[in-house]
Design an enzyme around this catalytic site. Sequence first.
Site, mmCIF file in Angstrom:
data_model
loop_
_atom_site.group_PDB
_atom_site.id
_atom_site.type_symbol
_atom_site.label_atom_id
_atom_site.label_comp_id
_atom_site.label_asym_id
_atom_site.label_seq_id
_atom_site.Cartn_x
_atom_site.Cartn_y
_atom_site.Cartn_z
ATOM 1 C CG LEU A 1 -9.809 8.200 -42.699
ATOM 2 C CD1 LEU A 1 -8.614 9.040 -42.294
ATOM 3 C CD2 LEU A 1 -9.432 6.735 -42.831
ATOM 4 C CB CYS B 1 -24.938 14.568 -46.519
ATOM 5 S SG CYS B 1 -25.407 13.620 -45.063
ATOM 6 C CB SER C 1 -26.076 5.072 -47.883
ATOM 7 O OG SER C 1 -26.569 6.329 -48.280
ATOM 8 C CB ALA D 1 -20.127 0.033 -45.111
#
Lengths: 343, 343, 343, 343
Positions: free
Chosen positions: D73, D147, D180, D184
Site C-alpha cells: 500500500l 529495495c 518502477s 504506477a
Amino acid sequence: MIRVAVAGAAGYIGGELLRLLLGHPEVEVVGAVSSRFPGKRVDGVHPNLRSATDLTFCSADEVDECDAVFLTLPHRVAMTQIDHWKQRSKFVFDLTGDFRLDDAEVYRRYYGEEHQAPQLLDDFVPGLPELHRDRLRTADLVSVPGCMATAGVLALYPLVARDLIDPEQGAQFDARTGSSGSGAMAGPANLHAERSGSMRVFAPTGHRHEAEISRHLGLSAAMTATGVEAVRGVQTICHATLRPGVDKQTVRRAFREQYAEEPFVRVVAHQRGTFRYPDPKILLGSNYCDVGYAIDEDSGRLTTIAALDNLVKGGAGNALQCLNIRMGRPENLGLTFPGLHPL
Amino acid sequence: MIRVAVAGAAGYIGGELLRLLLGHPEVEVVGAVSSRFPGKRVDGVHPNLRSATDLTFCSADEVDECDAVFLTLPHRVAMTQIDHWKQRSKFVFDLTGDFRLDDAEVYRRYYGEEHQAPQLLDDFVPGLPELHRDRLRTADLVSVPGCMATAGVLALYPLVARDLIDPEQGAQFDARTGSSGSGAMAGPANLHAERSGSMRVFAPTGHRHEAEISRHLGLSAAMTATGVEAVRGVQTICHATLRPGVDKQTVRRAFREQYAEEPFVRVVAHQRGTFRYPDPKILLGSNYCDVGYAIDEDSGRLTTIAALDNLVKGGAGNALQCLNIRMGRPENLGLTFPGLHPL
Amino acid sequence: MIRVAVAGAAGYIGGELLRLLLGHPEVEVVGAVSSRFPGKRVDGVHPNLRSATDLTFCSADEVDECDAVFLTLPHRVAMTQIDHWKQRSKFVFDLTGDFRLDDAEVYRRYYGEEHQAPQLLDDFVPGLPELHRDRLRTADLVSVPGCMATAGVLALYPLVARDLIDPEQGAQFDARTGSSGSGAMAGPANLHAERSGSMRVFAPTGHRHEAEISRHLGLSAAMTATGVEAVRGVQTICHATLRPGVDKQTVRRAFREQYAEEPFVRVVAHQRGTFRYPDPKILLGSNYCDVGYAIDEDSGRLTTIAALDNLVKGGAGNALQCLNIRMGRPENLGLTFPGLHPL
Amino acid sequence: MIRVAVAGAAGYIGGELLRLLLGHPEVEVVGAVSSRFPGKRVDGVHPNLRSATDLTFCSADEVDECDAVFLTLPHRVAMTQIDHWKQRSKFVFDLTGDFRLDDAEVYRRYYGEEHQAPQLLDDFVPGLPELHRDRLRTADLVSVPGCMATAGVLALYPLVARDLIDPEQGAQFDARTGSSGSGAMAGPANLHAERSGSMRVFAPTGHRHEAEISRHLGLSAAMTATGVEAVRGVQTICHATLRPGVDKQTVRRAFREQYAEEPFVRVVAHQRGTFRYPDPKILLGSNYCDVGYAIDEDSGRLTTIAALDNLVKGGAGNALQCLNIRMGRPENLGLTFPGLHPL
C-alpha cells in the site's frame, strides 16, 4: 582564421571536435588525421557531418603548419607523437591521459607503466578554465582533463578553495558514464546487447581520473566508475564532510561566488521541479557543466553533484574553450548550443 | 528584427520553437504564451534554456502586435483562437492539426467531429517548403504538417511527381515515433515504466497524418503508427509498387533531381556503412529530413524510408524554415545545427 | 529424462536454450558445444546461469548419443554438420537458416549461394506447431523458422487459411527487431554507442525471413527489417487487403477460431488500455506470440500485428515446444514463464 | 495450499507478487485487493498475466480469512489498515515503509510525521532472511525492507558482522534505481520523455532507506539516490574504510563465509569478463541479490557493490522468500527463475 588540425579525428571525441570546429566562425580545419581511414570521407565515419563537410581524413605527415592541433589519440600515443606536433603547431591541446598528471610516480601507479616524456609533464597547463584561466591565456601546451575528473573537480572546488571541507575524511566520488566514453573501438563488452541497460562497475577503485581529482583538489579522492544506460553523459556524486560550523549558507555562497562569471558552469540546486540537480540529459551537445549540492545538517555530510556531456565539456568543447581563451576570442565562440529537451 | 510569439510555449514543440527562435540572429521573441504557467519562468519548464533566456510565460492577451505567431496548441484550440491571432500577427504558422486538411469532410472522418472554421481551410498554405516554396513566400496563413506526414510525403513525392508509382496499389506506410510526439501532458500510458522499451501500435489504421499523406501525394495511403523506444525521432517506411519498366536508375535520378537544391533534405541510400538508410538517431536537434529507397527488382516493389526529428523538421524547425522563407531570409538561418553522433 | 545437446551453445539463442533446458523437469543437458570456448564454464558466457549450472562447453566430438540436438550454428555450418548430428542424435532441431526453405532455387536467391544439401530440404518439417503440429509429432528433422518469419506468418495465417485475403495485393511486412537478433559476434555496427536509439533499416528488401513468410503463406510477401532500440523483441506489422465483403466479424472469428486452443498464441486487439495490440515489451522471456489486427472498413485494408521474444518463441522456446511435441510431453513443459511487467 | 491475499495488488510490486504467487505450487491467491480497480480483471492492469489468471480485483472487505496477506500500500496506509489485516490473516507481510524502522523518533525524522502505531514497531521482524532467518520462522508480522536498503545492507553486512569496518568513517552509499521504484501512480516527472535517459538525483541526502541501512548495520550511513535509465533494477555502491590491517583475503573470506549457504545471495567479484561486479541487468525477474567488493590496498578504502531487481529481491520476491520460511517450505519455492541474458 585559426588554422586547426585534429589528430585522432575518427574517434568520438575527434568527431565532436570536427563538429564544433566546422561550426566555429573563426576556425579553419586544415587536417583531420586518422591512421585507420586515410583518404576516406570524414562523413563516412561521422554521419552527422554529412552535409557539413567534404573533408577526407589524412595522415599525420600531410598536415601543414597550423595554429593549433588537438590530440585525441589512444593513451600513450600522444606522448610519442608530441615532438612531431610541437614542430607543426604553435599550440597543442592534448585530450589524452598522457599529460594529465604532473607526477611521473603517480602516473606509473595509475597507468601501470613508465611515462615516456616525464620532462614535459610540468610544461602542460591543465585545460580547466575554471581553475587555470590565466595560465591558459599564454599556454602553448594544454592537457585537457578526463571527463569524470572535470565533473568531479568542478563540483567540489568551490569548497576546497575556501577550505570548507574536512580533508581527513577525504572525498568519495561515484561517477556514472555513457558508453561513448569507451570510444569507437570498444570490444565485445560494449556490444549493444551486452551494454544496454547495464549498470557496469568497470572501475570500483583506482580509475585514472581519480588521480586527476586528487591532484586538482589536493585531497584524497576515492572514485568508483560505473557505465550506465546512456551513450553520452557523465554524472559524478561526491560525498565529503564539511568542517565543523560550515552551514548551508556558506556552501551556497561559495558555489555562487565561484561560478558567477563562468560561462559554462551553472549551479543547479533547486527545491522543486523535475530537474532539481545536475542531470546530463539536458546537457547533451552543450558545453555546460552543471554543479549542485545538498547538505545533511545533522551530520555535516555534504553531497555534491556534477553533470556534463563527456564528449563536449568533458572533452572536445572544453578543449575548444581553451583554444578560444588562448586565441583571445570570446570564450563561448562556437559553443553556444544550449542542449535539447526532451531528448 | 522579426517579432515573434509562440502560443502553447510550454509544450514540447513550443519549447523547441523557443530554443530555435532564441538562437535565431534576426528574431526577437515577444511572447511565450502558456495558459498553464502564466508568470512562471520559461526555463522552469524547458530546463535546457536555463542560461539562454529570462523570459516568463504570459497570457494570450499580453502579446503585443507581432510579425509572426506560432500556434502549438491542442487540436481544436487553434481554430477557435485563429481570429485572435490573425488580428495580432501579420503571419500565423499553425502547428496543430486544425488546418492541415483542405476538405472538411475528410477532416470529420479523421478527427471525428465537425470543423469549426471550414471557410479558412483553403486559406492555409501547407508548410512544406519542398512542395510549396513559392506559395510560402507570400502566405499569411501557414499550416505546418504533422511529423509523420512530412516524413512520409518527402519520401515518396519525387516518384509521385514523376508518375513512377502505380496508384492502383496505393502506398502502405509504417511510421515509428518517439514519446515526445505525445506531448508534455500525456497520461498513464506514457509513464516511463509503461512506455520504455515498448513497441506500441497506437494507430494501426486511421491515423490523422495518413490523411495528410493522401492529400499531398494524391494517392491512397494506409498508415500504421507505432511508438518505439525513443524520445525524439520519426521514421517512416513506405511500401509501394513501381509502374512497369521503372528501374533503379530512374528512381535514383528522381530523388537526386528533386532534392539537389533542398537545404534540408538529403538522399541517403548507401551500399555500405552503419548508417546506410535514414535514421533519426543522427538527426536529433537538426532540421534535416533524410530520405532513401530500395527496390526489389524482381517484383518491382519499392521501399522508401524517411527520418527526421519530430520536434524540428517534424514541427518547430520546419515552421521556422517557413518563417525564413516568408521573411525573405536565408532558409537555413538559425537552423544549422548538424546533429550529434554518437548520441 | 530426455538427453539433449546444444551445438552453438555460446550464442544468444544457445544460451536461451540452456536456460530453458536446465529449467525443464524432464530434460538432461548432455552437451553444450562451443568451438570458441571449449572447456570454459557455461556461466562465464551466460552470466544469468551462474547458479543454475556448473556445465562447461565441450567440442562436437565430445557429445555422446542423445535424444535431441539443437543446432544454433552460423548459417551454412549446420548443413555441413548435419550428418554428424544425425548420427549422434535421434532428433535434430535446426535453428539456423539452412533448412528453412524447401526450394533450392529460392535458397540461392535469398542466401546468395548454392545449398550444400538440397536433397535434405524436403526432410525437414517446419518447426511451427501452429501450422504443422501433427507432422512434428513424428518428425526426426525439424527446422525452426526465423524469428520475424514466425511472427509474420502467425499474424496472417488465420486469414490466409480461410482465403480471406486478396492475393493480388500481396502482403507488406514491416519487422522491427532488437539487437540480440544480430548475435553475440556482431561487429562495429552493433557497438552500443552506434546501435543505441537507432532505427536502422538493415534490410529494406530481400530479407531472408521474407522468403519463409512467402513459403508458409503462399503469397507474395515484401518485408522491410529495422533494428530498433531493444535487446530482445520482434514485432511485425502486416498490410494486406481483404477480399471484398470480408468484414470485421469474419476476421475476428478467424483469429479466435484459429488460436483458441493454442497454448502460446494469444489474440490481442483491445479497444482500450495501454497494451491494446501485441507488444514485445510484456513478452520478454516468455514463449508467447501475441497477434492482433485492425481493419479500415472504408478501404478494406487490413493491418495485422505480431510480437514475440526473438530468442524464445522466435527461437529457443519454439524449438523446445517442438521437442515437447515430439516427445509426447505437455507442450508447455518448461515454458510457463509469463513475462515481466513493467520491464 | 497456503491461502494468500495481496492488498495493493494493482501496483508494480503488487503485480509482481501476483506473478510469483500464481506460479507458486503451494499457494492459492484468495484476494487481489485494489481500491482503484474493484471488479476489474487483474490482467487489465498487469498485461503479462493475461493467460495466467482470470482473477478480478476486490475490495479489502471481500477478502476471507487467509494464511498470509502482503501489504503493498502507499506509505501511511498500511499502519491504518494493520488491525484489519491482523484480524483476517495469520501472518502479515508489510512491504511499505511503515514498519521498517524500530524507533519512532527516527521514523519522524525520515518520514516527516508522527508514526500512528508506534506500539507495533517492535512486533515486526525485518524481512531480511540473511540477517533474521530464525526469527522469521516464527514471525507473525514481517516488514520487508526497502529495495535500496536490502542491497546496501547485504553488501556491507559480512564485514560489519566481523567488525572489519572502521565505524568512525561511516559508510557512503550511492544508490541507482529504475523508474518502477516510483510506482504506477507517478506524475509528470516520470513521463517517459522526462525520465528517459536521465540521471536524476532525487534524494541527495536523507532518503528513507538510508535510515534502514543505518539501523541494520549499526553505523552512520549517508546515501544518495539517483534514478537512472532502467525500469527495473537497483545497484548500490558503498564506500567505507577497513580497519587497519584488514587485507583482501580477510574481506574475501568474510563474504564467502557469510553467503556460502544463502540461496539468493551470490558473491560476484571477478578479475575478468564483462559482468565482473553485480549488475541488475542479468538479475531482472530473479530473486538474487549479487554482492561484490574491491579494495584499494594503498588507502584501505573499500568499495562494495550490490545489485538486485527492486520488484523481486527488493520487494515481492523477498517477501515470498519470507513466506516460504514462515511456512516451512523450501526457501526457493516459486523463486527459481534465473534471469535473462541478454535483455
